[in-house]
Scaffold this active site. Structure first.
Site, PDB file in Angstrom:
ATOM      1  N   HIS A   1       1.559   4.286  -2.967  1.00  0.00           N
ATOM      2  CA  HIS A   1       1.524   5.748  -2.860  1.00  0.00           C
ATOM      3  C   HIS A   1       2.718   6.365  -3.590  1.00  0.00           C
ATOM      4  O   HIS A   1       2.586   7.383  -4.278  1.00  0.00           O
ATOM      5  CB  HIS A   1       1.564   6.178  -1.390  1.00  0.00           C
ATOM      6  CG  HIS A   1       0.231   6.123  -0.710  1.00  0.00           C
ATOM      7  ND1 HIS A   1      -0.913   6.664  -1.242  1.00  0.00           N
ATOM      8  CD2 HIS A   1      -0.124   5.602   0.491  1.00  0.00           C
ATOM      9  CE1 HIS A   1      -1.929   6.472  -0.409  1.00  0.00           C
ATOM     10  NE2 HIS A   1      -1.471   5.836   0.646  1.00  0.00           N
TER      11      HIS A   1
ATOM     12  N   GLU B   1      -6.475   7.102  -0.700  1.00  0.00           N
ATOM     13  CA  GLU B   1      -6.360   5.852   0.040  1.00  0.00           C
ATOM     14  C   GLU B   1      -6.995   4.699  -0.733  1.00  0.00           C
ATOM     15  O   GLU B   1      -6.454   3.585  -0.765  1.00  0.00           O
ATOM     16  CB  GLU B   1      -7.008   5.990   1.418  1.00  0.00           C
ATOM     17  CG  GLU B   1      -6.254   6.895   2.377  1.00  0.00           C
ATOM     18  CD  GLU B   1      -4.824   6.452   2.611  1.00  0.00           C
ATOM     19  OE1 GLU B   1      -4.574   5.218   2.646  1.00  0.00           O
ATOM     20  OE2 GLU B   1      -3.950   7.315   2.746  1.00  0.00           O
TER      21      GLU B   1
ATOM     22  N   HIS C   1       0.829  -1.204   0.000  1.00  0.00           N
ATOM     23  CA  HIS C   1       0.000   0.000   0.000  1.00  0.00           C
ATOM     24  C   HIS C   1       0.867   1.259   0.000  1.00  0.00           C
ATOM     25  O   HIS C   1       0.614   2.207  -0.760  1.00  0.00           O
ATOM     26  CB  HIS C   1      -0.917  -0.020   1.227  1.00  0.00           C
ATOM     27  CG  HIS C   1      -1.664   1.253   1.465  1.00  0.00           C
ATOM     28  ND1 HIS C   1      -2.984   1.431   1.085  1.00  0.00           N
ATOM     29  CD2 HIS C   1      -1.287   2.413   2.060  1.00  0.00           C
ATOM     30  CE1 HIS C   1      -3.372   2.651   1.420  1.00  0.00           C
ATOM     31  NE2 HIS C   1      -2.362   3.269   2.030  1.00  0.00           N
ATOM     32  N   GLU C   2       1.886   1.283   0.849  1.00  0.00           N
ATOM     33  CA  GLU C   2       2.740   2.471   0.938  1.00  0.00           C
ATOM     34  C   GLU C   2       3.572   2.662  -0.334  1.00  0.00           C
ATOM     35  O   GLU C   2       3.757   3.792  -0.806  1.00  0.00           O
ATOM     36  CB  GLU C   2       3.651   2.373   2.169  1.00  0.00           C
ATOM     37  CG  GLU C   2       2.912   2.293   3.493  1.00  0.00           C
ATOM     38  CD  GLU C   2       1.913   3.426   3.698  1.00  0.00           C
ATOM     39  OE1 GLU C   2       2.081   4.497   3.083  1.00  0.00           O
ATOM     40  OE2 GLU C   2       0.947   3.230   4.451  1.00  0.00           O
TER      41      GLU C   2
END
Length: 296
Positions: free
Chosen positions: A134, A205, A130-131
């Site tokens: 980003h 998100e 997930h990070e």
């Protein structure tokens, strides 16, 4: 291009808030705060990652200190086709994580000590994906600049208010600068800056969840991690992570009780909705050929 436009708009709105602070004090302050806005734009672009890491007392760890963590980050970065981000650990028992860096070449992934203790390797991999999503999607710059500006505007507004209430600072011939005006400024400016920050936080998100789930090939792992993290944040207080100006950077909001506030004041979508989307994604992928890349 979409994220570049977001960045330009965000910088413009935040700069307008800052210049408005100068206008509220009087015509003589407009130029000063205009120059200050330009300086903050440049400073946030080049130094916001270091500022945010310092705010949370994050320390970089080497592959020798955290070999498993580095292996996962390296593998996910390779799959995302970006340079391997630097890896930091935050000395905080609250389980959480964030990414920062103005572009993939300057990417950073930071995790708390709490998340390393709480999650399984599979779940942690989902969080790291997930990070890294980003960073790959290049929306870290937007949120990091927002955090830096929100903190700066809040500090400046409070300083200006304090000076106006207790120190005066303008002659009788000059307009503006009343103590009540300074007090109003200390309330309104930080709220305005925060609302701009929140406006872009929730939608990014969802995008990072989807991209991250595809990177790790395991939407259910990320869904499980999100559920654990929401519970962990609720029961474990934080001294390092619980800062309103940087809450939007974390994978789940580090501010306990955030789910009870109005949705448009929230930095994140509800965990229930995020988990629901990820499980639906996993269900749909079970009906299609599964991605089977080798794990480093």
């Amino acid at each position: 291009m979409k994220n570049q436009i977001k960045t330009i708009l965000l910088l413009g709105v935040m700069s307008a808030i800052l210049v408005s602070i100068g206008g509220a004090l009087g015509p003589g302050y407009l130029v000063l705060f205009g120059v200050l806005a330009l300086a903050m734009n440049l400073g946030a672009y080049f130094m916001s990652d270091r500022i945010v890491l310092a705010m949370h007392h994050a320390a970089e760890v080497s592959p020798a200190e955290a070999p498993g963590l580095h292996r996962m980050v390296e593998d996910l970065a390779r799959r995302a086709e970006i340079p391997k981000p630097r890896v930091y650990v935050i000395p905080d028992a609250q389980p959480n994580a964030f990414a920062t860096g103005r572009n993939p070449e300057h990417g950073v992934v930071a995790v708390t000590e709490g998340i390393l203790q709480l999650l399984s390797e599979r779940e942690l991999r989902g969080v790291l994906a997930h990070e890294i999503a980003h960073i790959k999607n290049r929306d870290i710059l937007v949120s990091t600049i927002a955090a830096a500006f929100a903190s700066g505007i809040t500090w400046i507004a409070h300083a200006v208010s304090f000076a106006g209430i207790f120190g005066g600072g303008q002659s009788d011939e000059e307009e503006g600068g009343s103590p009540l005006g300074g007090l109003a400024l200390a309330i309104v400016a930080p709220i305005a800056a925060t609302l701009v920050q929140l406006g872009i936080s929730r939608s990014r998100e969802y995008m990072a969840d989807e991209t991250g789930a595809r990177l790790c090939g395991d939407p259910e792992a990320l869904a499980s991690a999100l559920s654990k993290l929401e519970h962990g944040v609720a029961v474990v207080p934080s001294e390092a992570a619980a800062r309103p100006a940087t809450a939007s950077l974390f994978i789940v909001s580090p501010l306990a009780g955030g789910a009870s506030v109005l949705k448009w004041f929230s930095t994140h979508p509800t965990t229930e909705e995020r988990v629901s989307r990820l499980l639906a994604m996993a269900s749909s992928e079970r009906t299609a050929p599964r991605w089977t890349g080798a794990v480093a």
